[in-house]
Write an enzyme that holds these catalytic residues in place. Sequence first.
Site, PDB file in Angstrom:
ATOM      1  CG  HIS A 119      -2.017  -1.101   1.061  1.00 52.14           C
ATOM      2  ND1 HIS A 119      -2.701  -1.617   2.126  1.00 52.14           N
ATOM      3  CD2 HIS A 119      -2.475  -1.776  -0.023  1.00 52.14           C
ATOM      4  CE1 HIS A 119      -3.546  -2.558   1.706  1.00 52.14           C
ATOM      5  NE2 HIS A 119      -3.413  -2.673   0.411  1.00 52.14           N
ATOM      6  CD  GLU A 220     -10.747  -7.912  15.113  1.00 49.96           C
ATOM      7  OE1 GLU A 220     -11.650  -7.598  15.894  1.00 49.96           O
ATOM      8  OE2 GLU A 220     -10.527  -7.312  14.050  1.00 49.96           O
TER       9      GLU A 220
END
Length: 249
Positions: A119, A220
Amino acid sequence: MKDGIERAAELLAAARRGVAFTGAGVSAESGIRTFRGENGLWRQYDPFKVSSIDHFLQDPSAYWTVSKERYETYRAARPNPGHVALAAMEQAGIVRAVVTQNTDGLHREAGSTEVIELHGSGRSVACLDCGAREGRAEVQARLALEMPPRCRTCGGVHIKPAVVFFGEPLPAEAVERAFTLARECDLMLVVGSSLVVYPANGVPVAAVDAGAPLVIVNAEPTPLDGVATAVIQGPSGEVLPRLLQLARR
Ligand code: NAD
Ligand code: ZN
């Protein structure tokens, strides 16, 4: 059954062509907030307004106003033990490269030498109108007087950090290199990524499709947990040094 970290350490110990795939979570312990997840920036800002190319072209000040608020944290961030452990894994011949979605430059600062930035990099700024480039710090320094900042060369307002915004293509060379590394790897180690950002999330999938074991270290659950050989839920700044220590026994 062995727990996740023991299994992951065995895979690391056997790997010679591992690839680490990292996301914003690896830099969270350096003080840079992630976009998603608990305490993510998208709970505070609208991602479309702040970093989509369409909106940027209409109103660049939306991006630069957030940047003015957040830059000091970004500038002050230093590699944490997670980045350092990944650099040590390259030194030890366990991983060949780090493929990162991050734009903060912290992997190189920690000593990783093969870093593929999918990115782009937030450390430089380019003018979309005339192509002139500038250091990030110089642009940030004039935000107090000038909003949005203007290009020093052509005076235009479309000066943008060299990061990939929503709606922009990824740098082709980096993408090609990342997928080649993924197809050739003997271990894919995902660290701190929600694995929901397309097309970058295709990189670990390509490794799995080519038969490599997948290890995920994230705070998570992720959509690829079901196909992983080992999943370790925890902070990467603690998990990665421990993993390296176990792999080196
Ligand atoms: P993300 O923000 O979508 O997800 C980050 C993940 O990391 C979340 O699942 C979160 O639970 C987890 N996490 C948070 N703290 C952690 C910790 N200490 N240890 C382990 N896991 C932790 O990030 P993403 O998947 O990388 O993708 C989003 C986009 O965000 C990318 O395009 C990236 O360019 C950009 N981004 C980059 C930076 C940076 O350069 N540091 C910061 C924010 C966002
Ligand atoms: Zn210009």
